[in-house]
Design a protein around this motif. Structure first.
Motif, PDB file in Angstrom:
ATOM      1  N   ASP A   1       0.829  -1.212   0.000  1.00  0.00           N
ATOM      2  CA  ASP A   1       0.000   0.000   0.000  1.00  0.00           C
ATOM      3  C   ASP A   1       0.864   1.264   0.000  1.00  0.00           C
ATOM      4  OD1 ASP A   1      -2.281  -1.487  -0.026  1.00  0.00           O
ATOM      5  OD2 ASP A   1      -3.137  -0.646   1.815  1.00  0.00           O
ATOM      6  N   VAL A   2       1.999   1.229   0.704  1.00  0.00           N
ATOM      7  CA  VAL A   2       2.893   2.396   0.700  1.00  0.00           C
ATOM      8  C   VAL A   2       3.376   2.668  -0.730  1.00  0.00           C
ATOM      9  CG1 VAL A   2       5.052   3.398   1.531  1.00  0.00           C
ATOM     10  CG2 VAL A   2       3.660   2.029   3.082  1.00  0.00           C
ATOM     11  N   TYR A   3       3.745   1.599  -1.446  1.00  0.00           N
ATOM     12  CA  TYR A   3       4.205   1.773  -2.830  1.00  0.00           C
ATOM     13  C   TYR A   3       3.131   2.439  -3.681  1.00  0.00           C
ATOM     14  CZ  TYR A   3       8.417  -1.032  -2.134  1.00  0.00           C
ATOM     15  OH  TYR A   3       9.631  -1.480  -1.711  1.00  0.00           O
ATOM     16  N   ARG A   4       1.893   2.016  -3.487  1.00  0.00           N
ATOM     17  CA  ARG A   4       0.801   2.602  -4.281  1.00  0.00           C
ATOM     18  C   ARG A   4       0.673   4.094  -3.995  1.00  0.00           C
ATOM     19  NH1 ARG A   4      -4.367  -0.049  -2.727  1.00  0.00           N
ATOM     20  NH2 ARG A   4      -5.215   1.332  -4.330  1.00  0.00           N
ATOM     21  N   ILE A   5       0.724   4.439  -2.719  1.00  0.00           N
ATOM     22  CA  ILE A   5       0.608   5.855  -2.347  1.00  0.00           C
ATOM     23  C   ILE A   5       1.804   6.636  -2.882  1.00  0.00           C
ATOM     24  CG2 ILE A   5       0.704   7.452  -0.392  1.00  0.00           C
ATOM     25  CD1 ILE A   5      -1.050   5.452   1.164  1.00  0.00           C
ATOM     26  N   ALA A   6       2.997   6.050  -2.755  1.00  0.00           N
ATOM     27  CA  ALA A   6       4.213   6.752  -3.193  1.00  0.00           C
ATOM     28  C   ALA A   6       4.195   6.995  -4.704  1.00  0.00           C
ATOM     29  CB  ALA A   6       5.444   5.951  -2.795  1.00  0.00           C
ATOM     30  N   GLU A   7       3.771   6.003  -5.454  1.00  0.00           N
ATOM     31  CA  GLU A   7       3.720   6.163  -6.909  1.00  0.00           C
ATOM     32  C   GLU A   7       2.800   7.312  -7.291  1.00  0.00           C
ATOM     33  OE1 GLU A   7       2.677   2.676  -9.190  1.00  0.00           O
ATOM     34  OE2 GLU A   7       4.511   1.678  -8.511  1.00  0.00           O
ATOM     35  N   HIS A   8       1.674   7.336  -6.637  1.00  0.00           N
ATOM     36  CA  HIS A   8       0.685   8.379  -6.896  1.00  0.00           C
ATOM     37  C   HIS A   8       1.251   9.754  -6.525  1.00  0.00           C
ATOM     38  CE1 HIS A   8      -3.522   9.120  -7.814  1.00  0.00           C
ATOM     39  NE2 HIS A   8      -3.587   9.961  -6.793  1.00  0.00           N
ATOM     40  N   TRP A   9       1.891   9.803  -5.367  1.00  0.00           N
ATOM     41  CA  TRP A   9       2.362  11.083  -4.832  1.00  0.00           C
ATOM     42  C   TRP A   9       3.512  11.640  -5.668  1.00  0.00           C
ATOM     43  CZ3 TRP A   9      -0.278  13.980  -1.717  1.00  0.00           C
ATOM     44  CH2 TRP A   9       0.337  15.005  -0.989  1.00  0.00           C
ATOM     45  N   GLN A  10       4.400  10.753  -6.127  1.00  0.00           N
ATOM     46  CA  GLN A  10       5.558  11.285  -6.852  1.00  0.00           C
ATOM     47  C   GLN A  10       5.175  11.800  -8.233  1.00  0.00           C
ATOM     48  OE1 GLN A  10       8.367   8.138  -6.522  1.00  0.00           O
ATOM     49  NE2 GLN A  10       7.611   6.987  -8.272  1.00  0.00           N
ATOM     50  N   ASP A  11       3.995  11.441  -8.730  1.00  0.00           N
ATOM     51  CA  ASP A  11       3.512  12.074  -9.959  1.00  0.00           C
ATOM     52  C   ASP A  11       3.411  13.582  -9.780  1.00  0.00           C
ATOM     53  OD1 ASP A  11       3.333   9.658 -11.198  1.00  0.00           O
ATOM     54  OD2 ASP A  11       1.157   9.460 -10.976  1.00  0.00           O
ATOM     55  N   SER A  12       3.050  14.007  -8.579  1.00  0.00           N
ATOM     56  CA  SER A  12       2.908  15.440  -8.308  1.00  0.00           C
ATOM     57  C   SER A  12       4.202  16.078  -7.810  1.00  0.00           C
ATOM     58  CB  SER A  12       1.832  15.680  -7.239  1.00  0.00           C
ATOM     59  OG  SER A  12       0.573  15.228  -7.688  1.00  0.00           O
ATOM     60  N   PHE A  13       5.019  15.308  -7.062  1.00  0.00           N
ATOM     61  CA  PHE A  13       6.127  15.953  -6.343  1.00  0.00           C
ATOM     62  C   PHE A  13       7.512  15.439  -6.710  1.00  0.00           C
ATOM     63  CE2 PHE A  13       2.417  16.747  -3.668  1.00  0.00           C
ATOM     64  CZ  PHE A  13       2.559  18.103  -3.453  1.00  0.00           C
ATOM     65  N   GLY A  14       7.590  14.444  -7.583  1.00  0.00           N
ATOM     66  CA  GLY A  14       8.899  13.928  -7.974  1.00  0.00           C
ATOM     67  C   GLY A  14       9.362  12.813  -7.058  1.00  0.00           C
TER      68      GLY A  14
END
Ligand code: ZN
Ligand code: ZN
Length: 228
Positions: A86-99
């Motif tokens: 689940d962390v990976y899913r959130i991180a993938e999503h988040w780095q689309d916006s923040f790198g």
């Protein structure tokens, strides 16, 4: 002290135990009015993500298990794998916006330890660290801490079993590092970042909450739901 809604899904031995008193569990139970700085921007089956109070860079995210546990190192390995997916899913999503994101955890072994940022509930920091080098910075600032490369966050179960606090770091390239000690200063990676930014006295999130920056992050992401 412990409500039924908090413990009903917790099975013995999975590392997710009964809490005594926890601001974050209270927040999840009662809703955002109790701690309004914490706005959930992403949610999965097992985790929620909130922008960190006191962000030293834009897009600083905290990821927390919904069930109470003191640290990720205290979670049984098979259960940890579920949380990390689940962390990976959130991180993938988040780095689309923040790198690209650097992950870290200040892992305490007991409640009210200074290591854990003052919140006795496991939280992983996901930080768009840009040019900052947290591994080099931590080695410079805390030369007595031996950071070793490890396979992943599950390695933190070893210091926890020994009763030692730890620092876990996952660099942008996906490599994991761990340092264990009984003498880890509070908010260690926040100190590293503030030090590398040339404002070493401004590491403390309680003293420098930067709520305007939290608000800017919330506006930018429009309170994303990563489960979509
Ligand atoms: Zn909790
Ligand atoms: Zn922390």
């Amino acid at each position: 002290m412990v409500s039924a809604t908090t413990v009903q899904n917790i099975s013995p031995g999975d590392g997710l135990g009964v809490r005594s008193s926890c601001r974050f569990c209270d927040y999840l139970e009662r809703g955002p009015d109790d701690f309004e700085q914490w706005a959930i921007v992403a949610e999965t089956e097992h985790l929620v993500a909130v922008p960190s109070v006191g962000p030293l860079v834009p897009g600083w995210l905290l990821v927390l298990p919904k069930e109470h546990v003191l640290s990720f190192g205290a979670v049984a390995t098979d259960r940890l794998a579920v949380l990390m997916a689940d962390v990976y899913r959130i991180a993938e999503h988040w780095q689309d916006s923040f790198g690209p994101l650097t992950w870290f955890e200040h892992g305490p072994t007991e409640d009210r330890s200074s290591v854990g940022c003052g919140v006795d509930h496991a939280h992983l920091h996901l930080v768009p660290a840009g040019q900052l080098d947290l591994l080099a910075g931590a080695r410079e600032l805390f030369p007595y801490l031996a950071f070793r490369e490890v396979s992943g966050p599950e390695a933190a179960s070893i210091p926890v079993a020994l009763g030692h606090s730890y620092l876990y770091l996952r660099t942008e390239n996906g490599r994991s590092w761990l340092a264990a000690s009984q003498d880890i200063p509070s908010q260690a990676f926040r100190r590293v970042i503030a030090h590398q930014q040339g404002r070493p006295d401004q590491y403390d999130w309680k003293a420098f909450q930067r709520l305007d920056a939290v608000e800017a992050t919330l506006k930018l992401v429009g309170r994303l739901d990563s489960s979509a």
